[in-house]
Design a protein around this motif. Structure first.
Motif, PDB file in Angstrom:
ATOM      1  N   ILE A  90       0.569  -1.331  -0.145  1.00 28.72           N
ATOM      2  CA  ILE A  90       0.066   0.242   0.227  1.00 28.72           C
ATOM      3  C   ILE A  90       0.983   1.015   0.057  1.00 28.72           C
ATOM      4  O   ILE A  90       2.152   1.503   0.956  1.00 28.72           O
ATOM      5  CB  ILE A  90      -0.811   0.236   1.685  1.00 28.72           C
ATOM      6  N   TYR A  91       0.380   2.051  -0.651  1.00 36.75           N
ATOM      7  CA  TYR A  91       1.565   3.418  -1.156  1.00 36.75           C
ATOM      8  C   TYR A  91       0.697   4.444  -1.968  1.00 36.75           C
ATOM      9  O   TYR A  91      -0.516   4.390  -2.253  1.00 36.75           O
ATOM     10  CB  TYR A  91       2.970   3.255  -2.066  1.00 36.75           C
ATOM     11  N   ARG A  92       1.067   5.826  -1.287  1.00 30.11           N
ATOM     12  CA  ARG A  92       0.477   6.997  -1.837  1.00 30.11           C
ATOM     13  C   ARG A  92       0.415   7.305  -2.651  1.00 30.11           C
ATOM     14  O   ARG A  92       2.248   7.485  -3.548  1.00 30.11           O
ATOM     15  CB  ARG A  92       1.353   8.117  -0.357  1.00 30.11           C
ATOM     16  N   ASP A  93       0.006   8.053  -4.016  1.00 35.82           N
ATOM     17  CA  ASP A  93      -0.317   7.977  -5.362  1.00 35.82           C
ATOM     18  C   ASP A  93       0.031   9.296  -5.107  1.00 35.82           C
ATOM     19  O   ASP A  93      -0.685  10.265  -5.401  1.00 35.82           O
ATOM     20  CB  ASP A  93      -1.134   8.092  -5.447  1.00 35.82           C
ATOM     21  N   GLU A  94       1.799   9.588  -5.889  1.00 37.76           N
ATOM     22  CA  GLU A  94       2.741  10.588  -5.721  1.00 37.76           C
ATOM     23  C   GLU A  94       1.834  11.636  -6.623  1.00 37.76           C
ATOM     24  O   GLU A  94       1.759  12.980  -6.646  1.00 37.76           O
ATOM     25  CB  GLU A  94       3.543  10.976  -5.451  1.00 37.76           C
ATOM     26  N   ASP A  95       1.225  11.588  -8.224  1.00 38.41           N
ATOM     27  CA  ASP A  95       1.200  11.539  -9.266  1.00 38.41           C
ATOM     28  C   ASP A  95      -0.695  12.464  -8.695  1.00 38.41           C
ATOM     29  O   ASP A  95      -0.137  13.426  -9.039  1.00 38.41           O
ATOM     30  CB  ASP A  95       0.913  10.721 -10.331  1.00 38.41           C
ATOM     31  N   ALA A  96      -1.024  11.661  -8.275  1.00 33.62           N
ATOM     32  CA  ALA A  96      -2.850  12.385  -7.682  1.00 33.62           C
ATOM     33  C   ALA A  96      -2.441  13.616  -6.403  1.00 33.62           C
ATOM     34  O   ALA A  96      -3.003  13.888  -6.813  1.00 33.62           O
ATOM     35  CB  ALA A  96      -3.466  11.079  -6.990  1.00 33.62           C
ATOM     36  N   ALA A  97      -1.623  13.675  -5.549  1.00 36.20           N
ATOM     37  CA  ALA A  97      -1.493  13.803  -4.509  1.00 36.20           C
ATOM     38  C   ALA A  97      -0.517  15.370  -5.778  1.00 36.20           C
ATOM     39  O   ALA A  97      -0.764  17.240  -5.146  1.00 36.20           O
ATOM     40  CB  ALA A  97      -0.335  14.254  -4.145  1.00 36.20           C
ATOM     41  N   LYS A  98      -0.013  15.772  -6.375  1.00 35.91           N
ATOM     42  CA  LYS A  98       0.295  16.475  -6.752  1.00 35.91           C
ATOM     43  C   LYS A  98      -0.561  17.163  -7.556  1.00 35.91           C
ATOM     44  O   LYS A  98      -0.525  18.424  -7.965  1.00 35.91           O
ATOM     45  CB  LYS A  98       1.767  16.295  -7.893  1.00 35.91           C
ATOM     46  N   THR A  99      -1.779  16.818  -8.130  1.00 32.48           N
ATOM     47  CA  THR A  99      -2.553  17.446  -9.487  1.00 32.48           C
ATOM     48  C   THR A  99      -4.139  17.690  -8.137  1.00 32.48           C
ATOM     49  O   THR A  99      -4.951  18.146  -8.976  1.00 32.48           O
ATOM     50  CB  THR A  99      -3.121  16.363 -10.373  1.00 32.48           C
ATOM     51  N   GLY A 100      -3.777  17.943  -7.315  1.00 29.09           N
ATOM     52  CA  GLY A 100      -5.108  18.569  -6.049  1.00 29.09           C
ATOM     53  C   GLY A 100      -5.627  17.206  -5.863  1.00 29.09           C
ATOM     54  O   GLY A 100      -7.040  17.422  -5.622  1.00 29.09           O
ATOM     55  N   GLY A 101      -5.570  16.316  -6.391  1.00 28.35           N
ATOM     56  CA  GLY A 101      -6.486  15.559  -6.085  1.00 28.35           C
ATOM     57  C   GLY A 101      -6.516  14.295  -4.671  1.00 28.35           C
ATOM     58  O   GLY A 101      -7.424  13.303  -4.244  1.00 28.35           O
TER      59      GLY A 101
ATOM     60  N   VAL B  33      10.692  -7.025  -2.168  1.00 29.29           N
ATOM     61  CA  VAL B  33      10.879  -6.491  -1.284  1.00 29.29           C
ATOM     62  C   VAL B  33      10.946  -5.693  -0.108  1.00 29.29           C
ATOM     63  O   VAL B  33      10.224  -4.841   0.479  1.00 29.29           O
ATOM     64  CB  VAL B  33       9.638  -8.026  -0.210  1.00 29.29           C
ATOM     65  N   ILE B  34      12.027  -5.357  -0.164  1.00 29.47           N
ATOM     66  CA  ILE B  34      12.546  -4.294   0.671  1.00 29.47           C
ATOM     67  C   ILE B  34      12.735  -3.321   0.388  1.00 29.47           C
ATOM     68  O   ILE B  34      12.462  -2.398   0.779  1.00 29.47           O
ATOM     69  CB  ILE B  34      14.404  -5.437   0.897  1.00 29.47           C
ATOM     70  N   LEU B  35      13.215  -3.231  -1.574  1.00 28.42           N
ATOM     71  CA  LEU B  35      12.426  -1.779  -1.898  1.00 28.42           C
ATOM     72  C   LEU B  35      11.225  -1.493  -1.180  1.00 28.42           C
ATOM     73  O   LEU B  35      10.941  -0.491  -0.673  1.00 28.42           O
ATOM     74  CB  LEU B  35      12.146  -1.541  -3.067  1.00 28.42           C
ATOM     75  N   ALA B  36      10.355  -1.957  -1.328  1.00 24.73           N
ATOM     76  CA  ALA B  36       9.246  -1.648  -1.318  1.00 24.73           C
ATOM     77  C   ALA B  36       9.089  -1.811   0.069  1.00 24.73           C
ATOM     78  O   ALA B  36       7.665  -0.263   0.494  1.00 24.73           O
ATOM     79  CB  ALA B  36       8.327  -3.340  -1.228  1.00 24.73           C
ATOM     80  N   GLN B  37       9.041  -1.907   0.840  1.00 30.12           N
ATOM     81  CA  GLN B  37       8.953  -1.907   2.255  1.00 30.12           C
ATOM     82  C   GLN B  37       9.507   0.389   2.369  1.00 30.12           C
ATOM     83  O   GLN B  37       9.496   0.298   3.619  1.00 30.12           O
ATOM     84  CB  GLN B  37       9.848  -2.543   3.314  1.00 30.12           C
ATOM     85  N   ARG B  38      10.306   0.296   2.357  1.00 34.48           N
ATOM     86  CA  ARG B  38      11.564   1.655   1.930  1.00 34.48           C
ATOM     87  C   ARG B  38      10.031   2.888   1.651  1.00 34.48           C
ATOM     88  O   ARG B  38      10.511   3.957   2.072  1.00 34.48           O
ATOM     89  CB  ARG B  38      12.578   2.005   1.150  1.00 34.48           C
ATOM     90  N   VAL B  39       9.439   2.383   0.217  1.00 31.29           N
ATOM     91  CA  VAL B  39       8.615   3.584   0.341  1.00 31.29           C
ATOM     92  C   VAL B  39       6.931   3.214   0.438  1.00 31.29           C
ATOM     93  O   VAL B  39       6.006   3.097   0.144  1.00 31.29           O
ATOM     94  CB  VAL B  39       8.261   3.816  -1.572  1.00 31.29           C
ATOM     95  N   GLY B  40       6.418   2.112   0.608  1.00 31.36           N
ATOM     96  CA  GLY B  40       5.468   1.212   1.487  1.00 31.36           C
ATOM     97  C   GLY B  40       5.101   0.964   2.326  1.00 31.36           C
ATOM     98  O   GLY B  40       5.839   0.908   3.165  1.00 31.36           O
ATOM     99  N   GLN B  41       3.769   0.799   3.248  1.00 26.73           N
ATOM    100  CA  GLN B  41       3.629  -0.590   4.267  1.00 26.73           C
ATOM    101  C   GLN B  41       3.634  -1.976   3.145  1.00 26.73           C
ATOM    102  O   GLN B  41       2.461  -2.156   2.424  1.00 26.73           O
ATOM    103  CB  GLN B  41       1.897  -0.712   4.715  1.00 26.73           C
ATOM    104  N   LEU B  42       3.669  -2.625   3.565  1.00 28.81           N
ATOM    105  CA  LEU B  42       3.416  -4.318   3.437  1.00 28.81           C
ATOM    106  C   LEU B  42       2.478  -5.023   4.377  1.00 28.81           C
ATOM    107  O   LEU B  42       2.496  -5.124   5.230  1.00 28.81           O
ATOM    108  CB  LEU B  42       4.674  -5.125   3.344  1.00 28.81           C
ATOM    109  N   SER B  43       1.879  -5.714   3.747  1.00 30.02           N
ATOM    110  CA  SER B  43       0.817  -6.603   4.091  1.00 30.02           C
ATOM    111  C   SER B  43       0.675  -8.135   4.184  1.00 30.02           C
ATOM    112  O   SER B  43       1.127  -8.332   2.568  1.00 30.02           O
ATOM    113  CB  SER B  43      -0.772  -5.848   4.129  1.00 30.02           C
ATOM    114  N   LEU B  44       0.223  -9.167   4.604  1.00 24.68           N
ATOM    115  CA  LEU B  44       0.882 -10.202   4.518  1.00 24.68           C
ATOM    116  C   LEU B  44      -0.559 -10.844   4.558  1.00 24.68           C
ATOM    117  O   LEU B  44      -1.427 -10.783   4.702  1.00 24.68           O
ATOM    118  CB  LEU B  44       0.959 -11.419   5.328  1.00 24.68           C
ATOM    119  N   VAL B  45      -1.438 -11.932   2.964  1.00 28.16           N
ATOM    120  CA  VAL B  45      -2.178 -12.237   2.814  1.00 28.16           C
ATOM    121  C   VAL B  45      -2.317 -13.662   3.046  1.00 28.16           C
ATOM    122  O   VAL B  45      -1.965 -14.080   2.122  1.00 28.16           O
ATOM    123  CB  VAL B  45      -4.004 -11.732   1.921  1.00 28.16           C
TER     124      VAL B  45
END
Length: 266
Positions: free
Chosen positions: A157-168, A216-228
């Motif tokens: 799960i990560y934040r959409d930076e493009d949406a944030a820049k366009t005022g979303g 996985v190591i990279l994704a943990q730096r830029v978002g939250q990881l969940s196990l299903v």
């Protein structure tokens, strides 16, 4: 009555009586002797003396010799005729695959490394152990019901930076990073269920291939990881490549200001 008829009648009666005597006095036929069954050649094979769960370090009392039809032994069984000292040789091995009581021991499901740690002993060849942070409350691990040796998908799960820049506003995106991977440990617990309803810890250690480890190591730096949690019936399926793995064709991922971009490696 004429004398000749009397003689004939007496002859008939005598013949009938003689035939009856012969039939009644006939001895019963002797039944043929039953053939003794051919003895089945036996050998002894090494079996689990009781249930052996994943991750257990074996001791001599965990094994026993059991009679087994010699013609029914298959490749991989440990036979006493081949190695009478097998019990002593296999003590202090790590169980990499569970055994039921009485199940024949197969060497490929055990690992013995005098100079290896426990976790490196249970890792499949070519794989890596990667730990990720999880919440003790279980909100990122199926309510803490994920246990060692279960199979899981990893979702980022990560934040959409493009949406944030366009005022979303704050927009978040979910992505299935990898699928159907094995959990090696939760916290410091690497044992099978063993009657436990759940286990807790601040980390989950996963068995990943090299590409999955990088993702996985990279994704943990830029978002939250969940196990299903996946069904146990998925355990033998070949894990399909996730989108992150399919795009890992020599590209290098760079993170700047929280945004991940890929460039082609040289």
């Amino acid at each position: 009555m004429k004398k000749s008829r009397l003689i004939f009648l007496a002859f008939v009666i005598a013949c009938g009586g003689g035939a009856t005597y012969l039939v009644l006095d006939r001895p019963e036929p002797t039944p043929p002797a039953a053939l003794a069954p051919t003895p089945v050649k036996q050998d002894q094979v090494l079996v689990a003396a009781h249930e052996l769960t994943f991750g257990v370090v074996t001791q001599p009392g965990d094994f026993a010799w059991q009679d087994w039809p010699k013609e029914s032994t298959v490749r991989g069984m440990v036979r006493k005729s081949d190695n009478a000292d097998a019990i002593e040789e296999m003590k202090d091995s790590v169980v990499r695959g569970a055994f039921l009581a009485g199940e024949p021991i197969r060497k490929e499901k055990l690992f013995k490394g005098a100079n290896s740690g426990f976790l490196s002993a249970i890792l499949a060849p070519g794989y890596r152990a990667v730990a990720i942070n999880i919440e003790g409350s279980g909100s990122t691990t199926a309510g803490n019901f994920i246990l060692p040796n279960d199979r899981v998908d990893v979702i980022r799960i990560y934040r959409d930076e493009d949406a944030a820049k366009t005022g979303g506003g704050d927009a978040y995106v979910s992505e299935t990073l990898i699928t159907n991977v094995r959990v090696l440990a939760i916290g410091q617990n690497a044992q099978d269920k063993g009657g436990q309803a759940y286990v807790t810890g601040s980390t989950a250690t996963l068995e990943l291939d090299p590409h999955q480890s990088e993702a996985v190591i990279l994704a943990q730096r830029v978002g939250q990881l969940s196990l299903v949690l996946r069904s146990m019936q998925d355990g033998r399926e070949i894990a399909p490549l996730s989108p992150a793995q399919e795009s890992h064709d020599g590209a290098v991922t760079v993170v700047r200001a929280g945004v991940a971009t890929q460039s082609r490696g040289k």
